[in-house]
Design a protein around this motif. Structure first.
Motif, PDB file in Angstrom:
ATOM      1  N   VAL A 257       0.832  -1.204   0.000  1.00 22.37           N
ATOM      2  CA  VAL A 257       0.000   0.000   0.000  1.00 22.37           C
ATOM      3  C   VAL A 257       0.867   1.254   0.000  1.00 22.37           C
ATOM      4  N   THR A 258       1.902   1.265   0.810  1.00 23.12           N
ATOM      5  CA  THR A 258       2.805   2.417   0.887  1.00 23.12           C
ATOM      6  C   THR A 258       3.495   2.658  -0.451  1.00 23.12           C
ATOM      7  N   GLU A 259       3.968   1.598  -1.077  1.00 24.53           N
ATOM      8  CA  GLU A 259       4.648   1.725  -2.369  1.00 24.53           C
ATOM      9  C   GLU A 259       3.683   2.216  -3.451  1.00 24.53           C
ATOM     10  N   GLU A 260       2.483   1.666  -3.493  1.00 22.76           N
ATOM     11  CA  GLU A 260       1.503   2.099  -4.489  1.00 22.76           C
ATOM     12  C   GLU A 260       1.073   3.545  -4.257  1.00 22.76           C
ATOM     13  N   ALA A 261       0.933   3.938  -3.008  1.00 23.55           N
ATOM     14  CA  ALA A 261       0.592   5.327  -2.694  1.00 23.55           C
ATOM     15  C   ALA A 261       1.694   6.263  -3.175  1.00 23.55           C
ATOM     16  N   ARG A 262       2.937   5.869  -2.959  1.00 23.69           N
ATOM     17  CA  ARG A 262       4.065   6.681  -3.416  1.00 23.69           C
ATOM     18  C   ARG A 262       4.089   6.749  -4.946  1.00 23.69           C
ATOM     19  N   ARG A 263       3.883   5.614  -5.581  1.00 22.77           N
ATOM     20  CA  ARG A 263       3.922   5.545  -7.044  1.00 22.77           C
ATOM     21  C   ARG A 263       2.831   6.401  -7.689  1.00 22.77           C
ATOM     22  N   HIS A 264       1.681   6.472  -7.044  1.00 26.92           N
ATOM     23  CA  HIS A 264       0.565   7.252  -7.581  1.00 26.92           C
ATOM     24  C   HIS A 264       0.443   8.643  -6.944  1.00 26.92           C
ATOM     25  N   GLU A 265       1.462   8.991  -6.153  1.00 23.32           N
ATOM     26  CA  GLU A 265       1.536  10.304  -5.511  1.00 23.32           C
ATOM     27  C   GLU A 265       0.317  10.611  -4.646  1.00 23.32           C
ATOM     28  N   LEU A 266      -0.115   9.609  -3.874  1.00 19.98           N
ATOM     29  CA  LEU A 266      -1.236   9.777  -2.963  1.00 19.98           C
ATOM     30  C   LEU A 266      -0.734  10.244  -1.606  1.00 19.98           C
ATOM     31  N   GLU A 267      -1.483  11.121  -0.982  1.00 17.71           N
ATOM     32  CA  GLU A 267      -1.124  11.592   0.349  1.00 17.71           C
ATOM     33  C   GLU A 267      -1.789  10.762   1.436  1.00 17.71           C
TER      34      GLU A 267
ATOM     35  N   MET B 231      -2.413  -1.392  13.847  1.00 14.34           N
ATOM     36  CA  MET B 231      -1.271  -1.146  14.715  1.00 14.34           C
ATOM     37  C   MET B 231      -0.049  -0.706  13.898  1.00 14.34           C
ATOM     38  N   LEU B 232       0.212  -1.410  12.795  1.00 12.09           N
ATOM     39  CA  LEU B 232       1.399  -1.125  11.992  1.00 12.09           C
ATOM     40  C   LEU B 232       1.280   0.150  11.161  1.00 12.09           C
ATOM     41  N   SER B 233       0.070   0.503  10.771  1.00 10.17           N
ATOM     42  CA  SER B 233      -0.095   1.614   9.834  1.00 10.17           C
ATOM     43  C   SER B 233      -0.142   2.988  10.500  1.00 10.17           C
ATOM     44  N   GLN B 234      -0.071   3.028  11.808  1.00  8.39           N
ATOM     45  CA  GLN B 234      -0.073   4.323  12.489  1.00  8.39           C
ATOM     46  C   GLN B 234       1.077   5.173  11.977  1.00  8.39           C
ATOM     47  N   ASP B 235       0.811   6.443  11.752  1.00  2.00           N
ATOM     48  CA  ASP B 235       1.805   7.406  11.261  1.00  2.00           C
ATOM     49  C   ASP B 235       2.320   7.070   9.865  1.00  2.00           C
ATOM     50  N   THR B 236       1.478   6.437   9.056  1.00  2.00           N
ATOM     51  CA  THR B 236       1.823   6.175   7.658  1.00  2.00           C
ATOM     52  C   THR B 236       0.717   6.746   6.780  1.00  2.00           C
ATOM     53  N   VAL B 237       0.892   6.645   5.487  1.00  2.00           N
ATOM     54  CA  VAL B 237      -0.107   7.105   4.530  1.00  2.00           C
ATOM     55  C   VAL B 237      -1.414   6.328   4.681  1.00  2.00           C
TER      56      VAL B 237
END
Length: 67
Positions: free
Chosen positions: A14-24, A50-56
Protein backbone atom coordinates in the motif's frame (compact mmCIF):
# COMPACT_ATOMS: atom_id res chain seq x y z
CA UNK A 1 0.02 -15.16 14.37
CA UNK A 2 0.90 -14.98 10.68
CA UNK A 3 -1.60 -12.14 10.24
CA UNK A 4 1.08 -9.75 11.52
CA UNK A 5 3.47 -10.76 8.73
CA UNK A 6 0.68 -10.43 6.18
CA UNK A 7 -0.20 -6.98 7.55
CA UNK A 8 3.45 -5.94 7.21
CA UNK A 9 3.51 -7.06 3.58
CA UNK A 10 0.17 -5.40 2.87
CA UNK A 11 1.37 -2.13 4.36
CA UNK A 12 4.54 -2.26 2.25
CA UNK A 13 2.45 -2.75 -0.90
CA UNK A 14 0.00 0.00 0.00
CA UNK A 15 2.80 2.42 0.89
CA UNK A 16 4.65 1.72 -2.37
CA UNK A 17 1.50 2.10 -4.49
CA UNK A 18 0.59 5.33 -2.69
CA UNK A 19 4.07 6.68 -3.42
CA UNK A 20 3.92 5.54 -7.04
CA UNK A 21 0.56 7.25 -7.58
CA UNK A 22 1.54 10.30 -5.51
CA UNK A 23 -1.24 9.78 -2.96
CA UNK A 24 -1.12 11.59 0.35
CA UNK A 25 -3.69 9.40 2.10
CA UNK A 26 -5.24 5.95 1.67
CA UNK A 27 -8.75 5.63 3.07
CA UNK A 28 -9.92 2.18 1.97
CA UNK A 29 -8.21 -1.09 1.14
CA UNK A 30 -10.31 -3.88 -0.39
CA UNK A 31 -9.11 -7.46 -0.03
CA UNK A 32 -10.43 -10.83 -1.09
CA UNK A 33 -9.24 -13.59 1.20
CA UNK A 34 -10.36 -17.16 0.62
CA UNK A 35 -11.46 -19.38 3.48
CA UNK A 36 -8.61 -21.80 2.82
CA UNK A 37 -6.03 -19.06 3.50
CA UNK A 38 -6.58 -19.56 7.22
CA UNK A 39 -6.51 -15.86 7.97
CA UNK A 40 -8.55 -14.40 10.82
CA UNK A 41 -9.91 -11.10 9.44
CA UNK A 42 -10.11 -9.48 12.89
CA UNK A 43 -6.46 -10.33 13.61
CA UNK A 44 -5.37 -8.97 10.24
CA UNK A 45 -7.33 -5.76 10.79
CA UNK A 46 -5.88 -5.31 14.29
CA UNK A 47 -2.33 -5.92 13.05
CA UNK A 48 -2.75 -3.54 10.11
CA UNK A 49 -4.18 -0.79 12.31
CA UNK A 50 -1.27 -1.15 14.72
CA UNK A 51 1.40 -1.12 11.99
CA UNK A 52 -0.09 1.61 9.83
CA UNK A 53 -0.07 4.32 12.49
CA UNK A 54 1.80 7.41 11.26
CA UNK A 55 1.82 6.18 7.66
CA UNK A 56 -0.11 7.10 4.53
CA UNK A 57 -2.54 4.29 5.44
CA UNK A 58 -3.19 5.43 9.01
CA UNK A 59 -6.90 5.10 9.69
CA UNK A 60 -7.57 3.24 6.44
CA UNK A 61 -10.43 0.76 6.52
CA UNK A 62 -9.72 -2.83 5.51
CA UNK A 63 -12.74 -4.13 3.63
CA UNK A 64 -12.30 -7.91 3.61
CA UNK A 65 -14.44 -10.08 1.35
CA UNK A 66 -14.43 -13.86 1.66
CA UNK A 67 -15.41 -15.31 -1.74
Amino acid sequence: MHELAIAESLLAIVTEEARRHELEKVHLIRLQIGVMAGIVPEALTFSFEMLSQDTVASGAVLEIETP
